[in-house]
Write an enzyme that holds these catalytic residues in place. Structure first.
Site: not given
Length: 284
Positions: A76, A226
């Site tokens: 992430c 993201c």
């Protein structure tokens, strides 16, 4: 009743509940269900998931990420920037450049510090994985998935797929404001051609160094940003001749901007902010 202390942080609006596992103890069997509970905006704290900052045998810290549906992710980008900020500001590291362990390998973080606070973080996300088997994706015999025909519910699209330690598929659109994020996104996320599921990105090319971007994240749905997806979008854009290698590309996400470079050496570098929202105690 059990409890743990937490810090809520975000990178461009992509928020997670961060737990310092150097100080807290949570049974492994409860991590998935707790991620679901703390993420709930009505009955929990409200976030895109839960990230654990853990001891590591190969780096100063290790990051474990649990999505809002309870599934464990491998990487992430926004989370890495927040982990880097937390680790530096809490004295877990002294150098401004250090490694973070993830389930997809080691990544290098460099923090920018002003008056003792981390304002920006650059993450070396490593080399993108471009082979079909590395994404993974089932489909044509071609080794790479670049501008490949892709049919969904009788409609034809073109996709490019990239792994940044987690799988991404990119759709190019003419207007990001009308991108079918909430309609096409959840269908493609669970498409059987992606056996591990996939993050679904929609990209509008502004020019050769600027992209608009929206995302449907695997396990979380629509999010404000993201980081790995933005990296994948730039790699895909280079592969499709829309942006240039070794050149900074500004990616405009719903939550703000990231600067991404796919270097000639092969690594992808991501620079962006990380911010602390609040701290507290969660009871379970």
């Amino acid at each position: 009743m059990n409890k743990f202390s937490f810090t809520k942080m975000h990178g461009l609006g992509n928020s997670y509940i961060y737990v310092n596992m150097f100080e807290e103890t949570i049974p492994e069997s409860l991590l998935s269900s707790l991620a679901v509970k703390v993420s709930n905006v009505n009955t929990g704290i409200g976030a895109d998931g839960m990230i654990l900052i853990c001891p590591s045998e190969v780096a100063p810290v290790k990051m474990r990420i649990f999505n809002s549906d309870g599934s464990e992710g491998k990487n992430c980008g926004n989370g890495l920037r927040c982990v880097a900020k937390y680790a530096y500001e809490h004295g877990m590291v002294k150098d401004r450049s250090f490694f973070i362990e993830t389930l997809s390998g080691l990544v290098k973080a460099e923090v920018t510090v002003e008056n003792g606070a981390v304002t920006n973080v650059t993450i070396d996300m490593g080399k993108p994985r471009l082979k079909r088997s590395e994404i993974p994706m089932i489909g044509l015999d071609a080794e790479r998935v670049v501008a490949e025909p892709f049919e969904v519910d009788g409609k034809q699209y073109e996709i490019t797929a990239v792994s940044m330690g987690n799988p991404h598929v990119i759709f190019y659109v003419d207007d990001i404001t009308t991108a079918p994020v909430t309609t096409l996104g959840p269908i493609v996320e669970k498409d059987e051609r992606f056996p591990e599921g996939v993050n679904v990105e929609f990209v509008e090319v502004v020019n050769d160094h600027e992209l608009h971007f929206r995302v449907w994240e695997r396990g979380s749905g629509v999010t404000q940003a993201c980081g790995t997806g933005a990296c994948a979008a730039v790699v895909a854009s280079v592969l499709n001749g829309k942006t240039a290698r070794n050149k900074e590309t500004v990616v405009h996400l719903a939550g703000g901007d990231l600067i991404i470079t796919w270097t000639d050496e092969g690594n992808v570098r991501m620079t962006g902010p990380a911010e602390t929202i609040c701290t507290g105690v969660y009871y379970y």
